[in-house]
Design a protein around this motif. Sequence first.
Motif, PDB file in Angstrom:
ATOM      1  N   UNK A 201       0.831  -1.202   0.000  1.00 13.73           N
ATOM      2  CA  UNK A 201       0.000   0.000   0.000  1.00 13.73           C
ATOM      3  C   UNK A 201       0.866   1.253   0.000  1.00 13.73           C
ATOM      4  N   UNK A 202       0.262   2.388  -0.346  1.00 15.83           N
ATOM      5  CA  UNK A 202       1.002   3.643  -0.423  1.00 15.83           C
ATOM      6  C   UNK A 202       1.617   4.037   0.913  1.00 15.83           C
ATOM      7  N   UNK A 203       0.925   3.742   2.003  1.00 17.04           N
ATOM      8  CA  UNK A 203       1.468   4.105   3.322  1.00 17.04           C
ATOM      9  C   UNK A 203       2.428   3.045   3.866  1.00 17.04           C
ATOM     10  N   UNK A 204       2.666   1.980   3.102  1.00 11.96           N
ATOM     11  CA  UNK A 204       3.613   0.915   3.459  1.00 11.96           C
ATOM     12  C   UNK A 204       3.232   0.213   4.758  1.00 11.96           C
ATOM     13  N   UNK A 205       1.932   0.098   5.010  1.00 12.80           N
ATOM     14  CA  UNK A 205       1.482  -0.621   6.204  1.00 12.80           C
ATOM     15  C   UNK A 205       0.689  -1.874   5.849  1.00 12.80           C
ATOM     16  N   UNK A 206       0.368  -2.040   4.585  1.00 15.59           N
ATOM     17  CA  UNK A 206      -0.446  -3.182   4.158  1.00 15.59           C
ATOM     18  C   UNK A 206       0.245  -3.915   3.014  1.00 15.59           C
ATOM     19  N   UNK A 207       0.249  -5.229   3.107  1.00 18.84           N
ATOM     20  CA  UNK A 207       0.835  -6.066   2.065  1.00 18.84           C
ATOM     21  C   UNK A 207      -0.192  -7.110   1.645  1.00 18.84           C
ATOM     22  N   UNK A 208      -0.357  -7.284   0.346  1.00 14.94           N
ATOM     23  CA  UNK A 208      -1.250  -8.300  -0.206  1.00 14.94           C
ATOM     24  C   UNK A 208      -0.412  -9.295  -1.003  1.00 14.94           C
ATOM     25  N   UNK A 209      -0.516 -10.568  -0.653  1.00 15.91           N
ATOM     26  CA  UNK A 209       0.243 -11.624  -1.327  1.00 15.91           C
ATOM     27  C   UNK A 209      -0.741 -12.545  -2.021  1.00 15.91           C
ATOM     28  N   UNK A 210      -0.610 -12.662  -3.330  1.00 22.34           N
ATOM     29  CA  UNK A 210      -1.494 -13.512  -4.121  1.00 22.34           C
ATOM     30  C   UNK A 210      -0.744 -14.757  -4.572  1.00 22.34           C
ATOM     31  N   UNK A 211      -1.386 -15.896  -4.394  1.00 22.68           N
ATOM     32  CA  UNK A 211      -0.779 -17.177  -4.741  1.00 22.68           C
ATOM     33  C   UNK A 211      -1.333 -17.708  -6.053  1.00 22.68           C
ATOM     34  N   UNK A 212      -0.510 -18.454  -6.743  1.00 24.83           N
ATOM     35  CA  UNK A 212      -0.935 -19.051  -8.010  1.00 24.83           C
ATOM     36  C   UNK A 212      -2.034 -20.077  -7.785  1.00 24.83           C
ATOM     37  N   UNK A 213      -1.859 -20.889  -6.772  1.00 26.61           N
ATOM     38  CA  UNK A 213      -2.847 -21.896  -6.434  1.00 26.61           C
ATOM     39  C   UNK A 213      -3.379 -21.633  -5.029  1.00 26.61           C
ATOM     40  N   UNK A 214      -4.690 -21.737  -4.875  1.00 28.55           N
ATOM     41  CA  UNK A 214      -5.274 -21.674  -3.537  1.00 28.55           C
ATOM     42  C   UNK A 214      -4.867 -22.931  -2.777  1.00 28.55           C
ATOM     43  N   UNK A 215      -4.462 -22.769  -1.535  1.00 29.49           N
ATOM     44  CA  UNK A 215      -3.995 -23.912  -0.749  1.00 29.49           C
ATOM     45  C   UNK A 215      -4.330 -23.717   0.726  1.00 29.49           C
ATOM     46  N   UNK A 216      -4.717 -24.787   1.414  1.00 23.65           N
ATOM     47  CA  UNK A 216      -4.987 -24.661   2.852  1.00 23.65           C
ATOM     48  C   UNK A 216      -3.740 -24.307   3.651  1.00 23.65           C
ATOM     49  N   UNK A 217      -2.561 -24.471   3.055  1.00 17.26           N
ATOM     50  CA  UNK A 217      -1.323 -24.098   3.751  1.00 17.26           C
ATOM     51  C   UNK A 217      -1.254 -22.605   4.032  1.00 17.26           C
TER      52      UNK A 217
END
Length: 605
Positions: A201-217
């Motif tokens: 995010x612009x304020x550098x407080x939020x990170x979003x990580x997207x995975x190629x495959x959905x996994x219960x891990x």
Amino acid sequence: MAKKQLMMLVSLMLVLSVFLAACTGKEKTEEEEKDPAKPAEEKAGEKVEEKEGNEEITFPVEVSNKAEVVEDGELVYGLVSSDPFKGTLSPVFYSDAPDANIMQFFAEDFLAADGDYLITSDGAATYEISDDNKTITMKLKDGVKWHDGEPVKASDLLYSYEIIGHPDYTASRYQFSISNVEGMPAYHEGKADTISGIEISDDDKTIAITFTEATPSIMSGVWTAPTPRHYLGDITTGETTIEEIESSDKIRTAPIGFGPYKVKKVVPGESVQYERFDDYWRGKPNLKSIVLKVVNSASILQALEKGEVDIAEFPTDQYLNAKDSEQFELLGRIGLVYTYIGFNLGSYDEAKEENVMDPDSKLADKRVRQAMWHAMDNEVVGKEMYHDLRIPATTLITPVIGFHDSENPGRPYDPEKAKALLDEAGFVDVNGDGFREDADGNEYVLNFLTMSGGEVAEPLAQWYIQNWEDVGLKVELLDGRLHEMQAFYDMLQTGRKDIDVFQGAWSIASDPDPSGIHGRKSVSNYSHYTSEKNDELLAAGTSVKAFDADYRRDIYNQWQEMMVEDVSLAPTLYRYDLEAVSKRVVNYSIDPGSDLWLYEMGVSE
């Protein structure tokens, strides 16, 4: 068990006890864990019950001292080891348990975990998972600072992914949970300068990580340990390199984190001094300072009795002398660790970054590996060496993990079955010397690599050698001796060719996915075992279908069954984690769901 075998075991232990008594002035003994048949779901304050013969053994998981905490208390933590610690004090680079123990006082992840090892929002960040289970978004709470006063940023977590995924990274963290990040393979191969699946995010407080495959891990295996980019330098701009960071004093002697205590001084291999971090995001910690020092297992009981150490992971060889101590109490719970015998089946191909099996390995015939497992009398080891506090292991997923197959018997002690398997494989004694030749009639000798440390190490190694001799296999200690821990892992990691059999221990991750140890691409797959079925089952265990717990359990049951058949590793013992804690310590728990003990821990006098 034959009387001859029992006498041999007792003799080995007596000889070693006399030797150690001469060195220390006091005899010792040893201990550790309990029953895999039932998963341990201990909560803070509850008792865990075990049996030694007909005698019931009970361990609490938190201290009994409920007194008020004194202001500005000090505490000594004993790191029980026969060797100096390595001192790679970074979550992205460390490789062994002693360094992890050191880091626990100053390093934290963004997210905390509960008693089932699932992520929570009780840590330094909160989290949300998208409806398609492919994206996790973490938002830092206010006031989270590095020990040098700089704010912790979302991009510091991105930096961990940039280091682990970098083409020059050689440590063991590049596993499925990392490679599954969208855009990570291209970054890892040097085809992209950034990781497309991670947004800040612009304020550098939020990170979003997207995975190629959905996994219960995502609920138990997502990486949330940040790395201070501003402190270590930036590899993405060419300011520094992976190699320079890993060898730098900023990791070896002056690391920083954002945990409750900050490192004041490191005496390499020997001790660490910590001081309270007054700006800790949860509030002011109770203790003013902590000293961690290496203590040899032969002298830890004496150090605890004298009050020289307040907390230490307790070696089981001291249990009988320690269980009635008035100076400290023992806490215990089933742990994530299992010990094993490994078989060298090939090598790691650096160019392909994968393990390759060698059809000419001395242990290529799985019937020999099966026989060696059946030949080991682990029940006697648990009873005679560990006082019923370790028990025979059956599969490569420990009982504390919900996906352990309690119905799978593994390969129990059965020397006659072992002999039959060896006969079937064509391994027979051709020249009448009592040892079997291989299927081609050639002399068959296996080199056995195992670690020194503790009173039991030598007799345990000799016990297994005797077990194998009893079924006609000649096994000799590599170089004629035990090796210290760091040398042991160095030899495995560099692929020393004359290692045939090795004995080690794995402290497994809370995520049940075993690919980090047993995967085709894993640098920690020291047996170098691979198979298409293994690939398929490991992939299925982290697939979208695996969100169905019954499906995932079935997959991991199939995997455990396959590994009992193929035997790349023969698990030997499950264990209890024991800790000795001074009776002046307050607010201390070993419950896996308690992440406040570091911050709230104190002393009452």
